[in-house]
Write an enzyme that holds these catalytic residues in place. Structure first.
Site, PDB file in Angstrom:
ATOM      1  N   ALA A  40       0.859  -1.179   0.000  1.00 52.49           N
ATOM      2  CA  ALA A  40       0.000   0.000   0.000  1.00 52.49           C
ATOM      3  C   ALA A  40       0.896   1.231   0.000  1.00 52.49           C
ATOM      4  O   ALA A  40       2.048   1.177   0.457  1.00 52.49           O
ATOM      5  CB  ALA A  40      -0.881  -0.023   1.235  1.00 52.49           C
ATOM      6  N   GLY A  54       0.571  -5.071   0.777  1.00 52.18           N
ATOM      7  CA  GLY A  54      -0.576  -5.173  -0.133  1.00 52.18           C
ATOM      8  C   GLY A  54      -0.202  -5.795  -1.471  1.00 52.18           C
ATOM      9  O   GLY A  54      -1.058  -6.380  -2.150  1.00 52.18           O
ATOM     10  N   GLU A  91      -0.384  -9.410  -0.903  1.00 51.65           N
ATOM     11  CA  GLU A  91      -1.813  -9.747  -0.768  1.00 51.65           C
ATOM     12  C   GLU A  91      -2.506  -9.720  -2.127  1.00 51.65           C
ATOM     13  O   GLU A  91      -3.387 -10.539  -2.398  1.00 51.65           O
ATOM     14  CB  GLU A  91      -2.468  -8.760   0.207  1.00 51.65           C
ATOM     15  CG  GLU A  91      -1.930  -8.950   1.623  1.00 51.65           C
ATOM     16  CD  GLU A  91      -2.375  -7.867   2.582  1.00 51.65           C
ATOM     17  OE1 GLU A  91      -2.108  -6.682   2.298  1.00 51.65           O
ATOM     18  OE2 GLU A  91      -2.981  -8.194   3.614  1.00 51.65           O
ATOM     19  N   GLU A 142       4.363  -5.130   7.157  1.00 47.99           N
ATOM     20  CA  GLU A 142       3.551  -4.105   7.839  1.00 47.99           C
ATOM     21  C   GLU A 142       3.971  -3.899   9.293  1.00 47.99           C
ATOM     22  O   GLU A 142       3.934  -2.798   9.816  1.00 47.99           O
ATOM     23  CB  GLU A 142       2.065  -4.499   7.799  1.00 47.99           C
ATOM     24  CG  GLU A 142       1.412  -4.363   6.432  1.00 47.99           C
ATOM     25  CD  GLU A 142       1.501  -5.618   5.577  1.00 47.99           C
ATOM     26  OE1 GLU A 142       2.357  -6.490   5.861  1.00 47.99           O
ATOM     27  OE2 GLU A 142       0.714  -5.725   4.618  1.00 47.99           O
TER      28      GLU A 142
HETATM   29  N1  CO8 Z   1       4.561   3.277  -0.437  1.00 51.67           N
HETATM   30  C1  CO8 Z   1       4.959   4.448  -0.962  1.00 51.67           C
HETATM   31  N2  CO8 Z   1       6.138   4.622  -1.590  1.00 51.67           N
HETATM   32  C2  CO8 Z   1       6.950   3.553  -1.682  1.00 51.67           C
HETATM   33  C3  CO8 Z   1       6.607   2.291  -1.171  1.00 51.67           C
HETATM   34  C4  CO8 Z   1       5.346   2.179  -0.531  1.00 51.67           C
HETATM   35  N3  CO8 Z   1       4.891   0.996  -0.049  1.00 51.67           N
HETATM   36  N4  CO8 Z   1       7.609   1.426  -1.418  1.00 51.67           N
HETATM   37  C5  CO8 Z   1       8.567   2.117  -2.070  1.00 51.67           C
HETATM   38  N5  CO8 Z   1       8.167   3.412  -2.241  1.00 51.67           N
HETATM   39  C6  CO8 Z   1       8.894   4.509  -2.877  1.00 51.67           C
HETATM   40  C7  CO8 Z   1      10.044   4.995  -2.008  1.00 51.67           C
HETATM   41  O1  CO8 Z   1       9.553   5.923  -1.046  1.00 51.67           O
HETATM   42  C8  CO8 Z   1      10.942   5.626  -3.029  1.00 51.67           C
HETATM   43  O2  CO8 Z   1      10.428   6.877  -3.376  1.00 51.67           O
HETATM   44  P1  CO8 Z   1      11.416   8.182  -3.431  1.00 51.67           P
HETATM   45  O3  CO8 Z   1      12.364   7.863  -4.560  1.00 51.67           O
HETATM   46  O4  CO8 Z   1      10.473   9.301  -3.708  1.00 51.67           O
HETATM   47  O5  CO8 Z   1      12.104   8.233  -2.119  1.00 51.67           O
HETATM   48  C9  CO8 Z   1      10.786   4.717  -4.242  1.00 51.67           C
HETATM   49  O6  CO8 Z   1       9.537   4.026  -4.055  1.00 51.67           O
HETATM   50  C10 CO8 Z   1      11.880   3.670  -4.363  1.00 51.67           C
HETATM   51  O7  CO8 Z   1      11.947   2.964  -3.142  1.00 51.67           O
HETATM   52  P2  CO8 Z   1      13.313   2.788  -2.288  1.00 51.67           P
HETATM   53  O8  CO8 Z   1      14.210   3.944  -2.534  1.00 51.67           O
HETATM   54  O9  CO8 Z   1      12.907   2.514  -0.874  1.00 51.67           O
HETATM   55  O10 CO8 Z   1      13.897   1.485  -2.986  1.00 51.67           O
HETATM   56  P3  CO8 Z   1      14.885   0.415  -2.324  1.00 51.67           P
HETATM   57  O11 CO8 Z   1      15.348  -0.442  -3.457  1.00 51.67           O
HETATM   58  O12 CO8 Z   1      15.908   1.076  -1.476  1.00 51.67           O
HETATM   59  O13 CO8 Z   1      13.949  -0.469  -1.338  1.00 51.67           O
HETATM   60  C11 CO8 Z   1      11.963  -1.690  -0.738  1.00 51.67           C
HETATM   61  C12 CO8 Z   1      12.913  -1.242  -1.871  1.00 51.67           C
HETATM   62  C13 CO8 Z   1      12.695  -2.663   0.203  1.00 51.67           C
HETATM   63  C14 CO8 Z   1      10.767  -2.383  -1.370  1.00 51.67           C
HETATM   64  C15 CO8 Z   1      11.523  -0.452   0.085  1.00 51.67           C
HETATM   65  O14 CO8 Z   1      11.036   0.523  -0.836  1.00 51.67           O
HETATM   66  C16 CO8 Z   1      10.420  -0.722   1.075  1.00 51.67           C
HETATM   67  O15 CO8 Z   1      10.693  -1.262   2.151  1.00 51.67           O
HETATM   68  N6  CO8 Z   1       9.174  -0.298   0.759  1.00 51.67           N
HETATM   69  C17 CO8 Z   1       8.059  -0.396   1.669  1.00 51.67           C
HETATM   70  C18 CO8 Z   1       7.566  -1.830   1.788  1.00 51.67           C
HETATM   71  C19 CO8 Z   1       6.435  -1.905   2.778  1.00 51.67           C
HETATM   72  O16 CO8 Z   1       6.556  -1.603   3.951  1.00 51.67           O
HETATM   73  N7  CO8 Z   1       5.248  -2.328   2.298  1.00 51.67           N
HETATM   74  C20 CO8 Z   1       4.071  -2.502   3.123  1.00 51.67           C
HETATM   75  C21 CO8 Z   1       3.249  -1.261   3.103  1.00 51.67           C
HETATM   76  S1  CO8 Z   1       1.864  -1.343   4.209  1.00 51.67           S
HETATM   77  C22 CO8 Z   1       0.760  -2.309   3.390  1.00 51.67           C
HETATM   78  O17 CO8 Z   1       0.979  -2.758   2.295  1.00 51.67           O
HETATM   79  C23 CO8 Z   1      -0.553  -2.543   4.088  1.00 51.67           C
HETATM   80  C24 CO8 Z   1      -1.535  -3.304   3.210  1.00 51.67           C
HETATM   81  C25 CO8 Z   1      -2.926  -2.977   3.654  1.00 51.67           C
HETATM   82  C26 CO8 Z   1      -3.974  -3.407   2.630  1.00 51.67           C
HETATM   83  C27 CO8 Z   1      -3.802  -2.794   1.244  1.00 51.67           C
HETATM   84  C28 CO8 Z   1      -4.404  -1.401   1.107  1.00 51.67           C
HETATM   85  C29 CO8 Z   1      -4.199  -0.798  -0.258  1.00 51.67           C
END
Ligand code: CO8
Length: 258
Positions: free
Chosen positions: A67, A109, A112, A132
């Site tokens: 998400a 998500g 999921e 999460e």
């Molecule tokens: N949301 C928003 N932006 C994101 C997300 C995200 N989940 N994941 C990555 N991005 C963005 C980063 O902020 C970054 O943006 P910017 O360049 O503007 O800073 C860009 O994408 C590239 O990401 P990274 O620089 O972080 O890339 P890395 O290669 O260093 O890392 C990762 C990749 C490991 C995937 C890292 O981006 C990460 O940990 N992302 C978050 C993963 C996460 O926590 N996901 C769970 C989110 S909560 C959730 O999904 C709840 C589900 C609920 C039901 C669904 C409802 C819709």
């Protein structure tokens, strides 16, 4: 086809392809994207020319990294409730087989969403997970339930309580990923599988999906009854006559979806 801003939609013969298209944000699932996705899937579901749908992510890094955390960070419970979780229910109700072609991260998500699909093909470098817990929440689109139903309690607890990613290869051995393929082969392999599924009798395909999904909702006795009723129902279709006649006449069946 409607105009979309966060997904791409295309057709390859009888296969519909939907690509999550926010590659700079690793295809993070904001409410707009999930709503467009539900619209596109329903549109393909209504279309008799389509027999199977592939869902994939743009870019080489991610299927979907979860998400959209930036969108969610300041939301209240009511904002979340009104924000569009209906779209997930709409995705659950798609009748045609969905194949997730997972290219890279399928987190939160994103994991999921892959599990909303009926088959999952993933690249060797794909990483799944429910991180999460690392940001103070838990899965909200079925992660705890679908993982537990497929992997059992103990592996699911570790994934959900630690947030640690898990490789496509390990999930293949645990039965959550159908096939792991080299990165460059993902779409080809997904298309091969999708074309095979899309060439079967459409009503049998729909009832086969419905019957398998019933196993997750019912007791064995109820599930067996659903399967048997669907089996009997297929004896009312022209495709059943055609399929059996073609077998007896030693030729390829020509299914019409009737
Ligand atoms: N949301 C928003 N932006 C994101 C997300 C995200 N989940 N994941 C990555 N991005 C963005 C980063 O902020 C970054 O943006 P910017 O360049 O503007 O800073 C860009 O994408 C590239 O990401 P990274 O620089 O972080 O890339 P890395 O290669 O260093 O890392 C990762 C990749 C490991 C995937 C890292 O981006 C990460 O940990 N992302 C978050 C993963 C996460 O926590 N996901 C769970 C989110 S909560 C959730 O999904 C709840 C589900 C609920 C039901 C669904 C409802 C819709």
């Amino acid at each position: 086809m409607a105009e979309y801003t966060s997904i791409l939609v295309e057709r390859n013969q009888r296969v519909g392809i939907v690509t999550l298209n926010r590659p700079k944000e690793l295809n993070a699932l904001n409410f707009q994207l999930v709503s467009e996705l539900a619209d596109a899937l329903e549109e393909f579901d209504r279309d008799e020319a389509i027999g199977c749908i592939i869902l994939t992510g743009a870019g080489e890094k991610a299927f979907a990294a979860g998400a959209d955390i930036k969108e969610m960070a300041d939301k209240s419970p009511v904002d979340m409730m009104l924000g569009g979780f209906d779209s997930w229910a709409r995705i659950r109700k798609i009748h045609k087989p969905l194949i997730a072609a997972v290219n890279g991260y399928a987190l939160g998500g994103g994991c999921e969403l892959a599990m909303h699909c009926d088959l999952i093909i993933a690249t060797e470098n794909a990483r799944f997970g429910q991180p999460e817990i690392l940001i103070g929440v838990i899965p909200g689109a079925g992660g705890t339930q679908r993982l537990a139903r497929t992997l059992g309690k103990y592996r699911t607890m570790e994934i959900v309580l630690t947030g640690s990613p898990i490789s496509a290869k390990e999930l293949e051995s645990l039965g959550l990923v159908n096939h792991v393929v080299p990165q460059g082969e993902l779409l080809n392999e997904a298309l091969k599988l999708a074309h095979k599924i899309a060439s079967q009798a459409p009503i049998a395909t729909r009832l086969a999906k419905e019957s398998v999904l019933a196993a997750f909702e019912t007791s064995l006795e109820e599930g067996l009854a659903i399967e048997l009723k669907n089996f009997f129902l297929l004896f009312s279709t022209e495709d059943m006559r055609e399929g059996m006649r073609a077998f007896i006449e030693k030729r390829q069946a020509n299914f019409q979806g009737k």
